[in-house]
Design an enzyme around this catalytic site. Structure first.
Site, PDB file in Angstrom:
ATOM      1  CG  ASP A 286     -67.055 -10.509 -51.834  1.00 56.05           C
ATOM      2  OD1 ASP A 286     -67.960 -11.332 -52.081  1.00 56.05           O
ATOM      3  OD2 ASP A 286     -66.857  -9.505 -52.536  1.00 56.05           O
TER       4      ASP A 286
ATOM      5  CB  SER B  33     -71.310  -9.844 -54.222  1.00 54.92           C
ATOM      6  OG  SER B  33     -70.044 -10.470 -54.285  1.00 54.92           O
TER       7      SER B  33
ATOM      8  CD  GLN C 112     -71.136 -13.185 -52.295  1.00 51.50           C
ATOM      9  OE1 GLN C 112     -70.657 -13.501 -53.370  1.00 51.50           O
ATOM     10  NE2 GLN C 112     -70.481 -12.457 -51.384  1.00 51.50           N
TER      11      GLN C 112
END
Length: 313
Positions: free
Chosen positions: A231, A255, A305
């Site tokens: 991330d 996110s 993502q």
């Protein structure tokens, strides 16, 4: 949990003690900081299939997405036989996490098959779900094998550290730029905060990464460390295409979902290349893909993502 990790869990705010090494900008790093991340991922079992995790004493205003993903994967893995490795996860970030209170992880043992095991995890705070994850585990099996080649990039030892690159911008960027750094990051591409000065560029971001210290021989821990690191820097590839960056421009982001596929065994305390790119952005959402390569060129994981990205003129 190692003895160092136990000490770190008992004193999570101790990252600024004089015994902890700091980089050129005074940011704590190295083995003591990594041990505190290991302790963070060592969840407390409070009931069958229920675990509790905490956030570090020094946290952004919201729980870091990589932290909750890593902790949820630990919770899932604690209910799976050790002969089965996680091969994929799919997750949604539903609400912002509150770093001031614990997070409760509830595991649903969805299926236990002969070859595959499936788990679903929900993370709860203040009585509401903030994150959900589904993960699949598989026994080791032989089969066909191929992979894309790693891009040609400089060796990580030849590249400056994050602290050397960020310099005086650290305080202006704020947020995660000022936190202790358990992951050593070395930029291969020009850092996005300097690339923005020349305007929009290729939607790509490449960094070498590794856990900044030595980890125990625990396959699940290494996978969860990679989930944590995945991330970091991923959405930078979206922003690079538009010549903007967190903290320096009017960018608000979060996110939305996260998927990973783990292809081959690896160690998270060895160098790995994180090669990220963005195929599309629209509707205030940006899509980013990432590939993790081991130092010897093996493709070890793939990440996708979608993030919420609101950029004001």
């Amino acid at each position: 949990m190692t003895e160092a990790a136990r000490a770190a869990a008992a004193d999570p705010a101790g990252v600024h003690e004089s015994s902890v090494p700091v980089d050129v900008n005074g940011l704590p790093h190295g083995q003591p900081v990594l041990d505190r991340l290991v302790a963070l991922l060592d969840l407390e079992p409070i009931e069958e299939n229920i675990f509790r995790g905490v956030s570090p004493a020094e946290s952004p205003v919201r729980v870091f997405g990589g932290q909750v993903a890593g902790q949820a994967l630990v919770a899932a893995g604690r209910t799976v036989p050790t002969d089965r490795r996680v091969h994929s996860l799919h997750a949604y970030f539903i609400r912002p996490g509150d770093p001031s209170v614990p997070i409760v992880y509830e595991v649903d043992r969805t299926r236990d098959g002969r070859s595959f095991t499936t788990r679903r995890v929900v993370a709860v705070q203040h009585g509401k779900t903030i994150f959900s994850l589904s993960a699949s585990f598989q026994i080791d099996e032989d089969g066909i094998d191929h992979a894309e080649a790693m891009p040609e990039v400089p060796d990580p030892e030849t590249l400056p550290s994050y602290g050397e690159l960020i310099g005086e911008l650290r305080n202006k960027l704020g947020g995660i730029a000022n936190l202790p750094r358990p992951i050593d990051v070395r930029y291969v591409t020009e850092p996005p905060w300097t690339r923005r000065e020349s305007g929009p560029s290729e939607a790509r971001n490449q960094v070498w990464m590794r856990a900044d210290g030595t980890l125990p021989d625990d396959d699940l821990l290494h996978v969860c460390l990679l989930a944590y690191a995945s991330d970091m820097t991923l959405l930078d590839s979206v922003l690079a295409r538009h010549g903007v960056y967190w903290g320096l421009d009017e960018v608000a982001g979060a996110s939305l979902d996260h998927a990973m596929w783990f292809h081959r065994p690896f160690r998270a305390d060895d160098w790995f290349l994180y090669d990220c790119s963005s195929p599309s952005a629209s509707g205030s959402r940006g899509l980013a893909t990432g590939r993790f390569f081991s130092r010897d060129g093996g493709l070890v994981a793939t990440v996708v993502q979608e993030g919420l990205l609101r950029v004001r003129d």
